[in-house]
Motif scaffolding. Structure first.
Motif, PDB file in Angstrom:
ATOM      1  N   VAL A  12       0.846  -1.183   0.000  1.00 28.94           N
ATOM      2  CA  VAL A  12       0.000   0.000   0.000  1.00 28.94           C
ATOM      3  C   VAL A  12       0.886   1.238   0.000  1.00 28.94           C
ATOM      4  O   VAL A  12       1.737   1.406   0.872  1.00 28.94           O
ATOM      5  CB  VAL A  12      -0.924   0.030   1.228  1.00 28.94           C
ATOM      6  CG1 VAL A  12      -1.794   1.285   1.212  1.00 28.94           C
ATOM      7  CG2 VAL A  12      -1.795  -1.228   1.262  1.00 28.94           C
TER       8      VAL A  12
ATOM      9  N   ILE B  29       0.387   8.593  -0.205  1.00 31.06           N
ATOM     10  CA  ILE B  29       0.776   9.952  -0.595  1.00 31.06           C
ATOM     11  C   ILE B  29       0.232  10.882   0.470  1.00 31.06           C
ATOM     12  O   ILE B  29      -0.966  10.890   0.746  1.00 31.06           O
ATOM     13  CB  ILE B  29       0.193  10.329  -1.973  1.00 31.06           C
ATOM     14  CG1 ILE B  29       0.823   9.472  -3.072  1.00 31.06           C
ATOM     15  CG2 ILE B  29       0.423  11.806  -2.253  1.00 31.06           C
ATOM     16  CD1 ILE B  29       0.294   9.774  -4.443  1.00 31.06           C
TER      17      ILE B  29
ATOM     18  N   THR C 148      -1.340  13.807   2.355  1.00 30.62           N
ATOM     19  CA  THR C 148      -2.282  14.877   2.037  1.00 30.62           C
ATOM     20  C   THR C 148      -2.638  15.605   3.329  1.00 30.62           C
ATOM     21  O   THR C 148      -2.232  15.190   4.422  1.00 30.62           O
ATOM     22  CB  THR C 148      -3.577  14.323   1.412  1.00 30.62           C
ATOM     23  OG1 THR C 148      -4.313  13.622   2.421  1.00 30.62           O
ATOM     24  CG2 THR C 148      -3.272  13.371   0.267  1.00 30.62           C
TER      25      THR C 148
ATOM     26  N   ARG D  62      -5.349  15.484   4.782  1.00 28.93           N
ATOM     27  CA  ARG D  62      -6.173  14.592   5.597  1.00 28.93           C
ATOM     28  C   ARG D  62      -5.368  13.473   6.213  1.00 28.93           C
ATOM     29  O   ARG D  62      -5.847  12.765   7.073  1.00 28.93           O
ATOM     30  CB  ARG D  62      -7.302  13.982   4.765  1.00 28.93           C
ATOM     31  CG  ARG D  62      -8.366  14.927   4.337  1.00 28.93           C
ATOM     32  CD  ARG D  62      -9.479  14.167   3.608  1.00 28.93           C
ATOM     33  NE  ARG D  62     -10.302  13.393   4.510  1.00 28.93           N
ATOM     34  CZ  ARG D  62     -10.383  12.066   4.519  1.00 28.93           C
ATOM     35  NH1 ARG D  62      -9.660  11.354   3.675  1.00 28.93           N
ATOM     36  NH2 ARG D  62     -11.194  11.440   5.360  1.00 28.93           N
ATOM     37  N   GLY D  63      -4.152  13.277   5.712  1.00 33.23           N
ATOM     38  CA  GLY D  63      -3.343  12.146   6.180  1.00 33.23           C
ATOM     39  C   GLY D  63      -2.698  11.446   5.021  1.00 33.23           C
ATOM     40  O   GLY D  63      -1.657  11.845   4.547  1.00 33.23           O
ATOM     41  N   CYS D  64      -3.309  10.377   4.539  1.00 28.32           N
ATOM     42  CA  CYS D  64      -2.751   9.608   3.422  1.00 28.32           C
ATOM     43  C   CYS D  64      -3.787   9.392   2.332  1.00 28.32           C
ATOM     44  O   CYS D  64      -4.939   9.079   2.638  1.00 28.32           O
ATOM     45  CB  CYS D  64      -2.330   8.207   3.884  1.00 28.32           C
ATOM     46  SG  CYS D  64      -0.644   8.053   4.470  1.00 28.32           S
ATOM     47  N   LEU D  65      -3.367   9.545   1.091  1.00 23.61           N
ATOM     48  CA  LEU D  65      -4.092   8.960  -0.028  1.00 23.61           C
ATOM     49  C   LEU D  65      -3.454   7.594  -0.226  1.00 23.61           C
ATOM     50  O   LEU D  65      -2.280   7.488  -0.582  1.00 23.61           O
ATOM     51  CB  LEU D  65      -3.937   9.818  -1.286  1.00 23.61           C
ATOM     52  CG  LEU D  65      -4.293   9.107  -2.592  1.00 23.61           C
ATOM     53  CD1 LEU D  65      -5.766   8.710  -2.612  1.00 23.61           C
ATOM     54  CD2 LEU D  65      -3.981   9.986  -3.787  1.00 23.61           C
ATOM     55  N   TYR D  66      -4.213   6.541   0.022  1.00 19.11           N
ATOM     56  CA  TYR D  66      -3.694   5.186  -0.081  1.00 19.11           C
ATOM     57  C   TYR D  66      -4.089   4.560  -1.413  1.00 19.11           C
ATOM     58  O   TYR D  66      -5.207   4.751  -1.888  1.00 19.11           O
ATOM     59  CB  TYR D  66      -4.266   4.300   1.029  1.00 19.11           C
ATOM     60  CG  TYR D  66      -3.723   4.542   2.418  1.00 19.11           C
ATOM     61  CD1 TYR D  66      -4.527   5.065   3.419  1.00 19.11           C
ATOM     62  CD2 TYR D  66      -2.412   4.206   2.742  1.00 19.11           C
ATOM     63  CE1 TYR D  66      -4.047   5.252   4.708  1.00 19.11           C
ATOM     64  CE2 TYR D  66      -1.922   4.384   4.026  1.00 19.11           C
ATOM     65  CZ  TYR D  66      -2.744   4.905   5.009  1.00 19.11           C
ATOM     66  OH  TYR D  66      -2.252   5.081   6.274  1.00 19.11           O
ATOM     67  N   TYR D  67      -3.189   3.783  -1.975  1.00 15.09           N
ATOM     68  CA  TYR D  67      -3.541   2.936  -3.111  1.00 15.09           C
ATOM     69  C   TYR D  67      -2.648   1.710  -3.097  1.00 15.09           C
ATOM     70  O   TYR D  67      -1.556   1.721  -2.544  1.00 15.09           O
ATOM     71  CB  TYR D  67      -3.445   3.675  -4.444  1.00 15.09           C
ATOM     72  CG  TYR D  67      -2.124   4.333  -4.745  1.00 15.09           C
ATOM     73  CD1 TYR D  67      -1.891   5.659  -4.383  1.00 15.09           C
ATOM     74  CD2 TYR D  67      -1.124   3.656  -5.431  1.00 15.09           C
ATOM     75  CE1 TYR D  67      -0.682   6.279  -4.670  1.00 15.09           C
ATOM     76  CE2 TYR D  67       0.083   4.274  -5.727  1.00 15.09           C
ATOM     77  CZ  TYR D  67       0.303   5.586  -5.348  1.00 15.09           C
ATOM     78  OH  TYR D  67       1.491   6.198  -5.644  1.00 15.09           O
TER      79      TYR D  67
END
Lengths: 107, 127
Positions: free
Chosen positions: B101, B104, B106, B108-113
């Motif tokens: 995972v 990135i 942001t 808000r915290g993390c953009l997960y992918y």
């Protein structure tokens, strides 16, 4: 939980066609939207992250757009290897990360 | 080469336990979250849970359908993530994929992918 709805569930297309798949979230998810492709019998593969960023190594005929609740995946010129199932996924809320039900692209 | 190899699947009776392993190589294991996703036969993808990276405390999150029965852990010394599945039900039958995972950062915290996937290991729960 955030529900992700893809449309259509399946479509028939020809090599060279422009194809658009839609994904709608049940509430706003900003740009926390990813797209994956799954060929039959294989693991999914990341295509697009953050709604519109192309993962490294993915052909430029794939593109993503949208924010909030409505998103699209576009294949500008369908190639034989693109006949597969496509899934969208939101990672705005944790837990859970939810997937759309999938869109099968057939010849 | 970045690799994620999932293993440990098999046939198990309802109510029993099974442990899956996710062996990784080619990247700094401690810097990444790891996740499990499953796919029942002929159906779509279902997120099972994930474990955050060391940077984010190594804490875990689970889908409601497995919370309290499944446990994800990680062994940094071996670069392996685990999925311990207890009290298995017939509806847990699926191909289980381990994924790396990516986060990135942001506001808000993390953009997960999920950027790297294993080939999957099949779990069949049946009497």
């Amino acid at each position: 939980d955030i529900q992700m709805t893809q449309s259509p569930s399946s479509l028939s297309a020809s090599v060279g066609d422009r194809v658009t798949i839609t994904c709608r979230a049940s509430q706003s998810i900003s740009s926390y939207l990813n797209w994956y492709l799954q060929e039959p019998g294989k693991a999914p593969k990341l295509l697009i992250y953050g709604a519109s960023s192309l993962q490294g190594g993915v052909p430029s005929r794939f593109s993503g757009s949208g924010s909030g609740t409505d998103f699209t995946l576009t294949i500008s010129s369908l190639q034989p290897e693109d006949f597969a199932t496509y899934f969208c996924q939101q990672t705005y809320t944790t837990p859970p990360w939810t997937f759309g039900q999938g869109t099968k692209v057939e010849i | 080469e970045v690799q994620v190899v999932d293993s440990g699947g098999g046939l198990v009776q309802p109510g029993r336990s099974l442990s899956l392993s996710c062996t990784t190589s080619g990247f700094r294991f401690g810097d990444y979250a790891m996740s499990w996703v499953r796919q029942p036969p002929g159906k779509g993808l279902e997120w099972v849970g994930f474990i955050r990276s060391n940077t984010y405390g190594g804490t875990t999150e689970y889908a409601a359908s497995v919370k309290g029965r499944f446990n994800i852990s990680r062994d940094a010394s071996k670069s392996i993530a685990y999925l311990q599945m207890n009290s298995l039900k017939i509806e847990d039958t699926a191909v289980y994929y381990c994924t790396r995972v990516f986060c990135i950062g942001t506001a808000r915290g993390c953009l997960y992918y999920m950027d790297v996937w294993g080939k999957g290991t099949t779990v069949t729960v049946s009497s």
